[in-house]
Write a protein that holds these residues in place. Structure first.
Motif, short mmCIF file in Angstrom:
data_model
loop_
_atom_site.label_atom_id
_atom_site.label_comp_id
_atom_site.label_asym_id
_atom_site.label_seq_id
_atom_site.Cartn_x
_atom_site.Cartn_y
_atom_site.Cartn_z
N ASN A 198 0.85 -1.20 0.00
CA ASN A 198 0.00 0.00 0.00
C ASN A 198 0.88 1.25 0.00
N ILE A 199 0.78 2.02 -1.09
CA ILE A 199 1.66 3.18 -1.29
C ILE A 199 0.84 4.47 -1.30
N PRO A 200 1.14 5.39 -0.36
CA PRO A 200 0.47 6.70 -0.43
C PRO A 200 1.10 7.55 -1.53
N VAL A 201 0.27 8.20 -2.34
CA VAL A 201 0.75 9.09 -3.40
C VAL A 201 0.40 10.51 -3.00
N THR A 202 1.42 11.35 -2.81
CA THR A 202 1.20 12.75 -2.44
C THR A 202 1.70 13.65 -3.56
N HIS A 203 1.12 14.85 -3.61
CA HIS A 203 1.52 15.83 -4.63
C HIS A 203 1.31 17.22 -4.07
N ASN A 204 2.39 18.02 -4.03
CA ASN A 204 2.35 19.37 -3.46
C ASN A 204 1.78 19.38 -2.04
N GLY A 205 2.15 18.36 -1.27
CA GLY A 205 1.72 18.30 0.11
C GLY A 205 0.35 17.71 0.34
N TYR A 206 -0.35 17.32 -0.72
CA TYR A 206 -1.68 16.74 -0.60
C TYR A 206 -1.63 15.23 -0.87
N LEU A 207 -2.38 14.48 -0.08
CA LEU A 207 -2.53 13.06 -0.36
C LEU A 207 -3.48 12.90 -1.55
N ILE A 208 -2.99 12.31 -2.62
CA ILE A 208 -3.80 12.09 -3.80
C ILE A 208 -4.64 10.84 -3.62
N ALA A 209 -4.01 9.77 -3.16
CA ALA A 209 -4.69 8.49 -2.93
C ALA A 209 -3.67 7.54 -2.33
N VAL A 210 -4.16 6.44 -1.81
CA VAL A 210 -3.29 5.31 -1.47
C VAL A 210 -3.56 4.23 -2.50
N ILE A 211 -2.50 3.71 -3.10
CA ILE A 211 -2.64 2.64 -4.08
C ILE A 211 -2.28 1.33 -3.40
N GLY A 212 -3.22 0.41 -3.38
CA GLY A 212 -2.98 -0.90 -2.79
C GLY A 212 -3.04 -1.97 -3.86
N ILE A 213 -2.10 -2.90 -3.82
CA ILE A 213 -2.10 -4.01 -4.76
C ILE A 213 -2.00 -5.31 -3.98
N SER A 214 -2.87 -6.24 -4.30
CA SER A 214 -2.99 -7.48 -3.54
C SER A 214 -2.02 -8.55 -4.05
N GLY A 215 -1.44 -9.28 -3.08
CA GLY A 215 -0.53 -10.37 -3.43
C GLY A 215 0.66 -10.38 -2.51
N SER A 216 1.55 -11.33 -2.71
CA SER A 216 2.77 -11.38 -1.93
C SER A 216 3.57 -10.11 -2.17
N PRO A 217 3.95 -9.40 -1.09
CA PRO A 217 4.68 -8.14 -1.28
C PRO A 217 5.90 -8.26 -2.19
N ASP A 218 6.65 -9.35 -2.05
CA ASP A 218 7.84 -9.52 -2.89
C ASP A 218 7.47 -9.63 -4.38
N GLU A 219 6.30 -10.16 -4.64
CA GLU A 219 5.88 -10.35 -6.02
C GLU A 219 5.23 -9.10 -6.62
N VAL A 220 4.47 -8.36 -5.81
CA VAL A 220 3.67 -7.26 -6.37
C VAL A 220 4.27 -5.89 -6.13
N ARG A 221 5.36 -5.83 -5.38
CA ARG A 221 5.94 -4.53 -5.03
C ARG A 221 6.23 -3.68 -6.27
N LYS A 222 6.84 -4.28 -7.28
CA LYS A 222 7.21 -3.52 -8.49
C LYS A 222 5.98 -3.00 -9.23
N TYR A 223 4.87 -3.75 -9.14
CA TYR A 223 3.67 -3.30 -9.82
C TYR A 223 3.00 -2.15 -9.07
N ALA A 224 3.14 -2.17 -7.74
CA ALA A 224 2.61 -1.05 -6.95
C ALA A 224 3.34 0.24 -7.31
N TYR A 225 4.66 0.14 -7.45
CA TYR A 225 5.42 1.33 -7.82
C TYR A 225 5.15 1.75 -9.27
N LEU A 226 4.85 0.78 -10.13
CA LEU A 226 4.44 1.10 -11.50
C LEU A 226 3.15 1.91 -11.49
N ALA A 227 2.18 1.47 -10.68
CA ALA A 227 0.91 2.20 -10.58
C ALA A 227 1.14 3.61 -10.03
#
Length: 276
Positions: free
Chosen positions: A76-105
């Motif tokens: 689960n990655i919080p995305v901020t912009h100019n000090g504002y929280l835009i959204a949290v992006i969550g991707i389901s699965g084993s963290p080791d497997e899905v981490r790169k896709y979370a950062y892609l999103a």
């Protein structure tokens, strides 16, 4: 300024990343509610770790062995912009497997935010140009200009602010330039013609212009503008455009220059007579 990603755009992002990785992806707001997801049954539900990531501004990974309300294993990655929280992006699965896709999103989201901001800035400048030129063209007409510009007509400070913003010398004499695109007689596309016209404006520091439906550009040029430069430009698109130039006037009387430019343009009836 962009302070959030809307549901429609968030849905496009999660669907795009899902097509790449096959894992479910959620967009979570600052209150922990999922508002876009590849698993539509989760939309509107509470995501405990998404809320925690939003509150702390930190990336939180959840392992298979951990259990939280409305939360699956994943990143689960919080995305901020100019000090504002835009959204949290969550991707389901084993963290080791899905981490790169979370950062892609996250990267896709940031790129789209930047694209939206550039588009908004460009649109604002275009609206200002159109407003200012429309105001100037309305200046000496017989209709009630105050009715055409009810919110700003009496605020000359705003008009002068725009003139300063676009670096328009109010003391110099001006002319109206009209460029008409001839889509029915040309092998050049409208978009290509527009690109060349706007590039010509930029090359010659023509800052005050607007598009007029259906296929014309209007611009204010200094009376000292070398007309041979326009002739050179015309020759590059001689079968694609017509050009009319109005008489010299004061800036706040350019409506009369517009009238003469229009007369000149409308006089171009022969196919090989496109410049006046």
């Amino acid at each position: 300024m962009i302070t959030h990603i809307g549901k429609q755009l968030a849905t496009q992002i999660v669907d795009t990343v899902h097509d790449v990785c096959g894992h479910d992806i959620n967009f979570i707001n600052k209150n922990g509610l999922i508002y876009a997801s590849t698993n539509t049954s989760r939309i509107g539900s509470f995501h405990e770790i998404g809320k925690k990531a939003a509150d702390t501004g930190t990336v939180i990974e959840v392992q298979e062995s951990e259990h939280y309300k409305g939360t699956s294993a994943g990143v689960n990655i919080p995305v901020t912009h100019n000090g504002y929280l835009i959204a949290v992006i969550g991707i389901s699965g084993s963290p080791d497997e899905v981490r790169k896709y979370a950062y892609l999103a996250e990267k896709i989201t940031r790129l789209l935010i930047r694209e939206q901001e550039l588009s908004a800035a460009s649109r604002t400048l275009s609206e200002k140009r159109t407003y200012l030129l429309s105001y100037l063209l309305a200046g000496s007409r017989s209709f009630d200009a105050a009715e055409a510009f009810p919110d700003k007509m009496k605020d000359l400070n705003y008009i002068h602010d725009l003139l300063n913003e676009f670096q328009i010398n109010t003391a110099s004499q001006k002319r109206i330039l009209i460029i008409r695109m001839l889509s029915t007689h040309s092998s050049v596309t409208i978009s290509s013609m527009e690109e060349k016209i706007l590039q010509m404006f930029a090359d010659h520091s023509i800052r005050l212009y607007m598009f007029q439906y259906p296929q014309e550009y209007l611009a204010v040029i200094d009376a000292s503008f070398p007309l041979e430069q326009l002739q050179t430009f015309y020759r590059t698109l001689s079968d694609s455009i017509q050009i009319g130039i109005g008489r010299t006037t004061d800036l706040f009387k350019v409506s009369s220059s517009y009238d003469t430019a229009r007369i000149a343009l409308n006089s171009l009836s022969e196919p090989d007579c496109n410049y006046a």
